[in-house]
Design a protein around this motif. Structure first.
Motif, PDB file in Angstrom:
ATOM      1  N   LYS A  69     101.808   4.489 -64.274  1.00 44.76           N
ATOM      2  CA  LYS A  69     100.400   4.202 -63.998  1.00 44.76           C
ATOM      3  C   LYS A  69      99.986   4.730 -62.617  1.00 44.76           C
ATOM      4  O   LYS A  69      98.904   5.304 -62.459  1.00 44.76           O
TER       5      LYS A  69
ATOM      6  N   LEU B 279      94.613  11.650 -61.186  1.00 47.44           N
ATOM      7  CA  LEU B 279      93.153  11.588 -61.288  1.00 47.44           C
ATOM      8  C   LEU B 279      92.477  11.984 -59.987  1.00 47.44           C
ATOM      9  O   LEU B 279      91.374  12.530 -59.992  1.00 47.44           O
TER      10      LEU B 279
ATOM     11  N   ASP C  69      93.402  13.347 -71.752  1.00 48.21           N
ATOM     12  CA  ASP C  69      93.123  12.301 -72.747  1.00 48.21           C
ATOM     13  C   ASP C  69      92.184  11.243 -72.173  1.00 48.21           C
ATOM     14  O   ASP C  69      91.258  10.785 -72.844  1.00 48.21           O
ATOM     15  N   TYR C  70      92.431  10.859 -70.937  1.00 49.31           N
ATOM     16  CA  TYR C  70      91.590   9.859 -70.261  1.00 49.31           C
ATOM     17  C   TYR C  70      90.147  10.360 -70.166  1.00 49.31           C
ATOM     18  O   TYR C  70      89.206   9.639 -70.498  1.00 49.31           O
ATOM     19  N   ASN C  71      89.976  11.594 -69.715  1.00 46.97           N
ATOM     20  CA  ASN C  71      88.633  12.152 -69.572  1.00 46.97           C
ATOM     21  C   ASN C  71      87.926  12.294 -70.919  1.00 46.97           C
ATOM     22  O   ASN C  71      86.734  12.037 -71.028  1.00 46.97           O
TER      23      ASN C  71
ATOM     24  N   ASN D 251      88.435  10.427 -73.598  1.00 47.28           N
ATOM     25  CA  ASN D 251      88.054   9.083 -74.042  1.00 47.28           C
ATOM     26  C   ASN D 251      86.896   8.529 -73.219  1.00 47.28           C
ATOM     27  O   ASN D 251      86.017   7.855 -73.747  1.00 47.28           O
ATOM     28  N   LYS D 252      86.921   8.809 -71.909  1.00 48.21           N
ATOM     29  CA  LYS D 252      85.848   8.333 -71.034  1.00 48.21           C
ATOM     30  C   LYS D 252      84.518   8.962 -71.457  1.00 48.21           C
ATOM     31  O   LYS D 252      83.510   8.272 -71.574  1.00 48.21           O
TER      32      LYS D 252
END
Length: 151
Positions: free
Chosen positions: A12, A19, A133-135, A137-138
């Motif tokens: 994490k 990021l 993946d984070y971007n 989904n965001k």
């Protein structure tokens, strides 16, 4: 196999550094707050990651931590091996002398295949993949909220 908090929190924290990589060094306190991790525990984790070269520290008022390589060059496996040690589902896979039946054990083949499957997965996912993946989904969530507001 169950990962310890060291491996989970370390991943994490490394994701958090990924990021913010373009913004310069990130203070440990900021990473701990954003990922809800004890600052003292994160210091211990970062000590191991720093020794391995996966992160580097910058001293001074604007100091903090940076990734030691580009996010595309650091895999989940790199991080977990530093923090957790070698991936093993059974002692017999790591040490053939751990069991007297090692040479004839049918289950050993299963454990070896499971270990290989886990290694294939963690070695194929980079920090950059996690950021992408984070971007994705965001942005999807923002579009979903925008659609609800417009309707």
């Amino acid at each position: 196999m169950k990962l310890s908090t060291k491996g989970r929190y370390g991943l994490k924290a490394m994701f958090e550094l990924s990021l913010t990589q373009r913004d310069g060094p990130v203070p440990l306190r900021q990473i701990a707050q954003r990922q809800n991790i004890s600052e003292q525990y994160l210091e211990q984790i970062f000590s191991s990651l720093k020794k391995s070269g996966l992160i580097k520290s910058v001293r001074g008022a604007q100091g903090g931590y940076l990734l030691g390589k580009e996010p595309k060059d650091i895999t989940v496996g790199d991080i977990l091996r530093v923090l957790e040690g070698p991936i093993s589902i059974s002692d017999c896979v790591m040490d053939e002398h751990a069991c007297e039946n090692s040479g004839i054990c049918v289950a050993k083949v299963v454990w070896e295949r499971i270990k290989q499957g886990i290694e294939d997965v963690i070695n194929s996912i980079t920090l950059q993949d996690m950021v992408d993946d984070y971007n994705k989904n965001k942005n999807k969530n923002i579009n979903d909220i925008t659609d609800l507001i417009i309707k």
